[in-house]
Design a protein around this motif. Structure first.
Motif, PDB file in Angstrom:
ATOM      1  N   GLN A 235       1.021  -6.097   9.075  1.00  0.00           N
ATOM      2  CA  GLN A 235      -0.306  -5.585   9.393  1.00  0.00           C
ATOM      3  C   GLN A 235      -0.970  -5.230   8.070  1.00  0.00           C
ATOM      4  N   GLU A 236      -2.240  -5.536   7.951  1.00  0.00           N
ATOM      5  CA  GLU A 236      -2.970  -5.295   6.718  1.00  0.00           C
ATOM      6  C   GLU A 236      -2.832  -3.839   6.258  1.00  0.00           C
ATOM      7  N   SER A 237      -2.861  -2.915   7.196  1.00  0.00           N
ATOM      8  CA  SER A 237      -2.773  -1.489   6.840  1.00  0.00           C
ATOM      9  C   SER A 237      -1.433  -1.152   6.189  1.00  0.00           C
ATOM     10  N   PHE A 238      -0.357  -1.809   6.624  1.00  0.00           N
ATOM     11  CA  PHE A 238       0.962  -1.559   6.023  1.00  0.00           C
ATOM     12  C   PHE A 238       1.009  -2.057   4.579  1.00  0.00           C
ATOM     13  N   VAL A 239       0.385  -3.205   4.332  1.00  0.00           N
ATOM     14  CA  VAL A 239       0.335  -3.751   2.979  1.00  0.00           C
ATOM     15  C   VAL A 239      -0.448  -2.798   2.074  1.00  0.00           C
ATOM     16  N   LYS A 240      -1.616  -2.387   2.523  1.00  0.00           N
ATOM     17  CA  LYS A 240      -2.448  -1.473   1.735  1.00  0.00           C
ATOM     18  C   LYS A 240      -1.691  -0.177   1.421  1.00  0.00           C
ATOM     19  N   GLU A 241      -1.034   0.364   2.422  1.00  0.00           N
ATOM     20  CA  GLU A 241      -0.298   1.616   2.237  1.00  0.00           C
ATOM     21  C   GLU A 241       0.831   1.441   1.212  1.00  0.00           C
ATOM     22  N   ALA A 242       1.582   0.367   1.320  1.00  0.00           N
ATOM     23  CA  ALA A 242       2.709   0.132   0.394  1.00  0.00           C
ATOM     24  C   ALA A 242       2.218  -0.004  -1.056  1.00  0.00           C
ATOM     25  N   PHE A 243       1.143  -0.743  -1.258  1.00  0.00           N
ATOM     26  CA  PHE A 243       0.636  -0.941  -2.622  1.00  0.00           C
ATOM     27  C   PHE A 243      -0.050   0.312  -3.170  1.00  0.00           C
ATOM     28  N   ASN A 244      -0.772   1.011  -2.319  1.00  0.00           N
ATOM     29  CA  ASN A 244      -1.467   2.215  -2.777  1.00  0.00           C
ATOM     30  C   ASN A 244      -0.511   3.367  -3.077  1.00  0.00           C
ATOM     31  N   LYS A 245       0.679   3.358  -2.468  1.00  0.00           N
ATOM     32  CA  LYS A 245       1.686   4.384  -2.772  1.00  0.00           C
ATOM     33  C   LYS A 245       2.088   4.328  -4.241  1.00  0.00           C
ATOM     34  N   ILE A 246       2.061   3.145  -4.809  1.00  0.00           N
ATOM     35  CA  ILE A 246       2.471   2.966  -6.204  1.00  0.00           C
ATOM     36  C   ILE A 246       1.426   3.576  -7.156  1.00  0.00           C
ATOM     37  N   LEU A 247       0.179   3.616  -6.729  1.00  0.00           N
ATOM     38  CA  LEU A 247      -0.864   4.207  -7.568  1.00  0.00           C
ATOM     39  C   LEU A 247      -0.594   5.678  -7.748  1.00  0.00           C
TER      40      LEU A 247
ATOM     41  N   MET B 139      -7.155  -0.730 -13.170  1.00  0.00           N
ATOM     42  CA  MET B 139      -6.877  -1.634 -12.072  1.00  0.00           C
ATOM     43  C   MET B 139      -5.445  -2.154 -12.203  1.00  0.00           C
ATOM     44  N   LYS B 140      -4.663  -2.011 -11.141  1.00  0.00           N
ATOM     45  CA  LYS B 140      -3.279  -2.473 -11.151  1.00  0.00           C
ATOM     46  C   LYS B 140      -3.220  -3.987 -11.021  1.00  0.00           C
ATOM     47  N   ARG B 141      -2.373  -4.586 -11.864  1.00  0.00           N
ATOM     48  CA  ARG B 141      -2.198  -6.038 -11.906  1.00  0.00           C
ATOM     49  C   ARG B 141      -0.993  -6.426 -11.050  1.00  0.00           C
ATOM     50  N   VAL B 142      -1.171  -7.453 -10.208  1.00  0.00           N
ATOM     51  CA  VAL B 142      -0.150  -7.841  -9.230  1.00  0.00           C
ATOM     52  C   VAL B 142       0.259  -9.298  -9.407  1.00  0.00           C
ATOM     53  N   MET B 143       1.565  -9.550  -9.222  1.00  0.00           N
ATOM     54  CA  MET B 143       2.081 -10.916  -9.103  1.00  0.00           C
ATOM     55  C   MET B 143       2.596 -11.068  -7.673  1.00  0.00           C
ATOM     56  N   ILE B 144       2.161 -12.125  -6.990  1.00  0.00           N
ATOM     57  CA  ILE B 144       2.603 -12.417  -5.631  1.00  0.00           C
ATOM     58  C   ILE B 144       3.647 -13.523  -5.693  1.00  0.00           C
ATOM     59  N   VAL B 145       4.824 -13.263  -5.113  1.00  0.00           N
ATOM     60  CA  VAL B 145       5.919 -14.243  -5.119  1.00  0.00           C
ATOM     61  C   VAL B 145       6.270 -14.591  -3.677  1.00  0.00           C
ATOM     62  N   ASP B 146       5.974 -15.818  -3.285  1.00  0.00           N
ATOM     63  CA  ASP B 146       6.295 -16.289  -1.936  1.00  0.00           C
ATOM     64  C   ASP B 146       6.184 -17.806  -1.928  1.00  0.00           C
ATOM     65  N   ASP B 147       7.059 -18.481  -1.204  1.00  0.00           N
ATOM     66  CA  ASP B 147       6.998 -19.941  -1.143  1.00  0.00           C
ATOM     67  C   ASP B 147       5.937 -20.432  -0.167  1.00  0.00           C
ATOM     68  N   SER B 148       5.324 -19.540   0.598  1.00  0.00           N
ATOM     69  CA  SER B 148       4.272 -19.917   1.541  1.00  0.00           C
ATOM     70  C   SER B 148       2.892 -19.724   0.909  1.00  0.00           C
ATOM     71  N   SER B 149       2.161 -20.813   0.739  1.00  0.00           N
ATOM     72  CA  SER B 149       0.821 -20.709   0.155  1.00  0.00           C
ATOM     73  C   SER B 149      -0.108 -19.921   1.077  1.00  0.00           C
ATOM     74  N   PHE B 150       0.088 -20.029   2.384  1.00  0.00           N
ATOM     75  CA  PHE B 150      -0.728 -19.274   3.336  1.00  0.00           C
ATOM     76  C   PHE B 150      -0.517 -17.770   3.152  1.00  0.00           C
ATOM     77  N   LEU B 151       0.737 -17.363   3.012  1.00  0.00           N
ATOM     78  CA  LEU B 151       1.032 -15.941   2.816  1.00  0.00           C
ATOM     79  C   LEU B 151       0.444 -15.454   1.498  1.00  0.00           C
TER      80      LEU B 151
END
Length: 118
Positions: free
Chosen positions: A106-118, A1-13
């Protein structure tokens, strides 16, 4: 399982992105609110992938990418930012970003970007 760090000043994001990534099978190990926070937490948590906003207080995403690349040249960084102009995308890639997703995403763009790294 790939481990992720999310960096953003928006708590909603951060919450929205975390929900998508967990549903996609990623482990969100830590969140950071700006570039300085990200650098400190990267060394402690050593995530496989970092999502990075560009416009943040204290240290912007482009400079944070450069610093993270000094720590670990192999770090995978996906920039997720509302600054979709060509110049910002170019700066992110020149700094060492692996991919770029424009907000609002779009959720699909996020999934695609992260899954490309796998």
């Amino acid at each position: 399982m790939k481990r992720v760090m999310i960096v953003d000043d928006s708590s909603f994001l951060r919450l929205s992105l975390k929900r998508i990534l967990i549903a996609e099978g990623f482990e969100v190990v830590v969140e950071a609110v700006d570039g300085l926070d990200a650098i400190e937490k990267y060394e402690e948590y050593n995530p496989d992938i970092v999502s990075m906003d560009i416009t943040m207080p204290s240290l912007n995403g482009i400079d944070a990418i450069k610093e993270l690349k000094k720590i670990d040249n192999n770090v995978n960084i996906i920039v997720i930012s509302s600054l979709g102009q060509e110049s910002q995308v170019k700066k992110a890639f020149l700094a060492g970003a692996t991919n770029f997703v424009v907000k609002p995403f779009q959720e699909s763009f996020v999934k695609e970007a992260f899954n490309k790294i796998l």
